[in-house]
Scaffold this motif. Structure first.
Motif, PDB file in Angstrom:
ATOM      1  N   ARG A  93      -0.039  17.550  -2.873  1.00  0.00           N
ATOM      2  CA  ARG A  93      -1.033  17.581  -1.799  1.00  0.00           C
ATOM      3  C   ARG A  93      -2.149  18.574  -2.128  1.00  0.00           C
ATOM      4  O   ARG A  93      -3.338  18.284  -1.971  1.00  0.00           O
ATOM      5  CB  ARG A  93      -0.370  17.948  -0.474  1.00  0.00           C
ATOM      6  CG  ARG A  93      -1.330  18.006   0.711  1.00  0.00           C
ATOM      7  CD  ARG A  93      -0.607  18.352   2.008  1.00  0.00           C
ATOM      8  NE  ARG A  93       0.227  17.248   2.454  1.00  0.00           N
ATOM      9  CZ  ARG A  93      -0.210  16.217   3.169  1.00  0.00           C
ATOM     10  NH1 ARG A  93      -1.497  16.149   3.525  1.00  0.00           N
ATOM     11  NH2 ARG A  93       0.605  15.267   3.533  1.00  0.00           N
ATOM     12  N   ASP A 140      -3.705  11.394   2.498  1.00  0.00           N
ATOM     13  CA  ASP A 140      -3.163  10.321   3.341  1.00  0.00           C
ATOM     14  C   ASP A 140      -3.949   9.021   3.232  1.00  0.00           C
ATOM     15  O   ASP A 140      -3.641   8.059   3.945  1.00  0.00           O
ATOM     16  CB  ASP A 140      -3.120  10.790   4.801  1.00  0.00           C
ATOM     17  CG  ASP A 140      -2.235  12.018   4.973  1.00  0.00           C
ATOM     18  OD1 ASP A 140      -1.151  12.033   4.380  1.00  0.00           O
ATOM     19  OD2 ASP A 140      -2.635  12.956   5.679  1.00  0.00           O
ATOM     20  N   GLN A 141      -4.948   8.992   2.358  1.00  0.00           N
ATOM     21  CA  GLN A 141      -5.701   7.750   2.173  1.00  0.00           C
ATOM     22  C   GLN A 141      -4.795   6.697   1.544  1.00  0.00           C
ATOM     23  O   GLN A 141      -4.085   6.958   0.564  1.00  0.00           O
ATOM     24  CB  GLN A 141      -6.921   7.987   1.280  1.00  0.00           C
ATOM     25  CG  GLN A 141      -7.762   6.739   1.066  1.00  0.00           C
ATOM     26  CD  GLN A 141      -9.019   7.035   0.279  1.00  0.00           C
ATOM     27  OE1 GLN A 141      -9.518   8.170   0.301  1.00  0.00           O
ATOM     28  NE2 GLN A 141      -9.540   6.052  -0.433  1.00  0.00           N
ATOM     29  N   GLU A 142      -4.814   5.492   2.083  1.00  0.00           N
ATOM     30  CA  GLU A 142      -3.956   4.431   1.578  1.00  0.00           C
ATOM     31  C   GLU A 142      -4.613   3.708   0.409  1.00  0.00           C
ATOM     32  O   GLU A 142      -5.813   3.444   0.408  1.00  0.00           O
ATOM     33  CB  GLU A 142      -3.630   3.430   2.690  1.00  0.00           C
ATOM     34  CG  GLU A 142      -2.654   3.988   3.722  1.00  0.00           C
ATOM     35  CD  GLU A 142      -2.124   2.894   4.654  1.00  0.00           C
ATOM     36  OE1 GLU A 142      -2.832   1.898   4.863  1.00  0.00           O
ATOM     37  OE2 GLU A 142      -0.992   3.056   5.157  1.00  0.00           O
ATOM     38  N   GLU A 176       1.947   9.749  -1.717  1.00  0.00           N
ATOM     39  CA  GLU A 176       3.193   9.084  -2.107  1.00  0.00           C
ATOM     40  C   GLU A 176       3.109   8.546  -3.538  1.00  0.00           C
ATOM     41  O   GLU A 176       4.043   8.704  -4.332  1.00  0.00           O
ATOM     42  CB  GLU A 176       3.477   7.929  -1.141  1.00  0.00           C
ATOM     43  CG  GLU A 176       3.848   8.373   0.272  1.00  0.00           C
ATOM     44  CD  GLU A 176       3.869   7.211   1.247  1.00  0.00           C
ATOM     45  OE1 GLU A 176       4.560   7.341   2.270  1.00  0.00           O
ATOM     46  OE2 GLU A 176       3.193   6.187   0.992  1.00  0.00           O
ATOM     47  N   LYS A 182       0.835  -1.195   0.000  1.00  0.00           N
ATOM     48  CA  LYS A 182       0.000   0.000   0.000  1.00  0.00           C
ATOM     49  C   LYS A 182       0.873   1.250   0.000  1.00  0.00           C
ATOM     50  O   LYS A 182       1.997   1.234   0.491  1.00  0.00           O
ATOM     51  CB  LYS A 182      -0.921   0.027   1.224  1.00  0.00           C
ATOM     52  CG  LYS A 182      -1.972  -1.069   1.262  1.00  0.00           C
ATOM     53  CD  LYS A 182      -2.867  -0.921   2.491  1.00  0.00           C
ATOM     54  CE  LYS A 182      -3.947  -1.985   2.520  1.00  0.00           C
ATOM     55  NZ  LYS A 182      -4.830  -1.840   3.704  1.00  0.00           N
ATOM     56  N   LYS A 183       0.330   2.317  -0.548  1.00  0.00           N
ATOM     57  CA  LYS A 183       0.947   3.637  -0.470  1.00  0.00           C
ATOM     58  C   LYS A 183      -0.157   4.656  -0.235  1.00  0.00           C
ATOM     59  O   LYS A 183      -1.315   4.423  -0.615  1.00  0.00           O
ATOM     60  CB  LYS A 183       1.681   3.985  -1.774  1.00  0.00           C
ATOM     61  CG  LYS A 183       3.059   3.364  -1.950  1.00  0.00           C
ATOM     62  CD  LYS A 183       3.700   3.870  -3.225  1.00  0.00           C
ATOM     63  CE  LYS A 183       5.090   3.291  -3.411  1.00  0.00           C
ATOM     64  NZ  LYS A 183       6.050   3.826  -2.439  1.00  0.00           N
ATOM     65  N   THR A 184       0.196   5.776   0.346  1.00  0.00           N
ATOM     66  CA  THR A 184      -0.782   6.852   0.430  1.00  0.00           C
ATOM     67  C   THR A 184      -0.956   7.450  -0.960  1.00  0.00           C
ATOM     68  O   THR A 184      -0.075   7.328  -1.833  1.00  0.00           O
ATOM     69  CB  THR A 184      -0.352   7.953   1.411  1.00  0.00           C
ATOM     70  OG1 THR A 184       0.817   8.603   0.899  1.00  0.00           O
ATOM     71  CG2 THR A 184      -0.056   7.374   2.796  1.00  0.00           C
ATOM     72  N   ASN A 224      -8.394  13.030   0.137  1.00  0.00           N
ATOM     73  CA  ASN A 224      -7.536  12.832   1.314  1.00  0.00           C
ATOM     74  C   ASN A 224      -6.158  12.355   0.868  1.00  0.00           C
ATOM     75  O   ASN A 224      -6.011  11.199   0.445  1.00  0.00           O
ATOM     76  CB  ASN A 224      -8.174  11.823   2.269  1.00  0.00           C
ATOM     77  CG  ASN A 224      -7.306  11.548   3.489  1.00  0.00           C
ATOM     78  OD1 ASN A 224      -6.333  12.265   3.744  1.00  0.00           O
ATOM     79  ND2 ASN A 224      -7.656  10.528   4.244  1.00  0.00           N
TER      80      ASN A 224
END
Length: 399
Positions: A358, A377-379, A343, A338-340, A375
């Motif tokens: 971002r 930061d959502q994975e 990323e 997984k990655k955000t 979002n």
């Protein structure tokens, strides 16, 4: 009846208070007075507000009196609830404009014709300074410091202005003036609502009970839905916008949206949750939720059209198979599964800074499998055939 009224309620204080109030109203052959107060700090209502309003509608349908207290005085002070600093007070002109907009939007959920709407400036403006001091004398500083945000700011040496300490006392006094039986709000309003109980007892009145509804998370899936955080679905949003925003919510938020934003029956809600547990594609569930939301605030036909628009605009046009640049998962130099989103997008568009990526995500410029992601930061699980759109012209597919 009482099971319906208690459904999805986070806090009832005291625990058996609702049952006692309903019994009392029946014995006295009268309606209960149900209070909801709001400061018109922003002119738009959203699905987070609707969680409480729908519960009010249940009381209204049973014949009880809904009283909307517009904080025309308290909005000029600024509610510190949940804030780490003082909130800027509004001008009288801002208050009047926002209040009228709120009232117009209430009709989407409750029957405004049967609702009593009052303005707390009517009685708070009339208090002389001696009466204000007498009111303040009913509450101790120690009691006020039990409020989490005050306690936190005091511990962190963050300034707390005197007018902020006065705010919950004034909100509680509203309950005295309207002789409230039940005050409703979100869980973040628990302290302010219990202040109403205390002041009613001081004034030798029957104490209101407090019913607090959960705070609906916003589109980011992290913070509560709030206009200031730009993570809302507004009650006046256009149908296509409503649909697209609902499709953008993180999968982890679907169950919460099923419970608090739809008007499905309990059986239908449980059926949708069961489908999710059995591996149903989350996108299919989101579409059903989105259509239900739009049907409530527009109509069924408009909801069908919004789904068709979404399918045509995003799944068929924006995600043309020929436009995607293939990217090997192994080339992402990661042993993680997984990655955000941040990323992943930064690796795919390494000519952009992380802060620029971002901003792009938060402004709605990134879609994954036709769903707008807000979002950063959502994975995201790195699996083959995931399609990513970054900005207007950058299309990638993981292989």
């Amino acid at each position: 009846m009482i099971d319906t009224l208690q459904e999805n309620v986070s806090i009832i204080l005291p625990e058996n208070g609702l049952e006692e109030k309903l019994k009392q109203a029946k014995e006295e052959n009268r309606k209960l007075s149900i209070k909801l107060g709001f400061d018109p700090t922003a002119p738009d209502l959203h699905l987070g507000h609707a969680v409480v309003l729908k519960k009010l509608k249940q009381f209204q349908d049973l014949g009880h009196q809904i009283i909307i207290v517009v904080g025309s005085f308290t909005a000029r002070i600024g509610d510190p609830t949940g804030k780490n600093k003082a909130r800027k007070p509004l001008s009288a002109e801002d208050v009047q404009h926002n209040a009228q907009t709120y009232i117009n939007q209430l009709s989407k959920i409750i029957d405004v014709e049967k609702t009593k709407i009052v303005f707390n400036s009517d009685w708070l403006d009339a208090l002389n300074f001696s009466e204000v001091i007498q009111l303040l004398s009913k509450v101790t500083v120690a009691q006020l410091m039990h409020r989490n945000d005050f306690n936190k700011r005091f511990t962190e040496n963050t300034p707390i202005a005197m007018h902020e300490l006065v705010y919950p006392i004034l909100q509680g006094f509203d309950s005295v003036k309207i002789e409230c039986d039940i005050e409703m709000g979100g869980t973040d309003q628990l302290f302010n609502c219990t202040m109403g109980r205390q002041l009613q007892e001081v004034h030798q009145m029957p104490a209101q009970i407090v019913m607090c509804m959960p705070l609906l998370k916003g589109l980011d899936g992290k913070e509560k839905m709030s206009k200031s955080l730009n993570n809302i679905i507004g009650l006046t949003d256009e149908p296509n916008e409503m649909f697209g925003k609902t499709m953008s919510i993180p999968d982890a938020l679907i169950e919460e949206f099923i419970d608090f934003t739809t008007d499905f029956s309990i059986e239908q809600k449980n059926n949708l949750k069961e489908k999710m547990e059995n591996g149903e594609n989350p996108m299919n569930i989101k579409k059903l939720v989105a259509k239900n939301i739009i049907s409530q605030y527009h109509d069924d036909e408009v909801a069908e059209n919004a789904e068709q628009f979404f399918n045509n605009q995003f799944q068929n046009k924006n995600f043309d198979e020929k436009s995607f640049e293939p990217v090997s998962i192994s080339s992402l130099n990661s042993i993680q599964q997984k990655k955000t989103v941040l990323e992943l997008c930064h690796q795919l568009k390494n000519d952009l800074s992380k802060s620029a990526v971002r901003r792009l995500i938060e402004s709605g410029g990134v879609q994954i499998n036709s769903v707008k992601i807000l979002n950063p930061d959502q994975e995201i699980e790195l699996i083959k055939e995931i399609k990513i759109k970054i900005g207007r012209r950058n299309f990638f597919e993981l292989i």
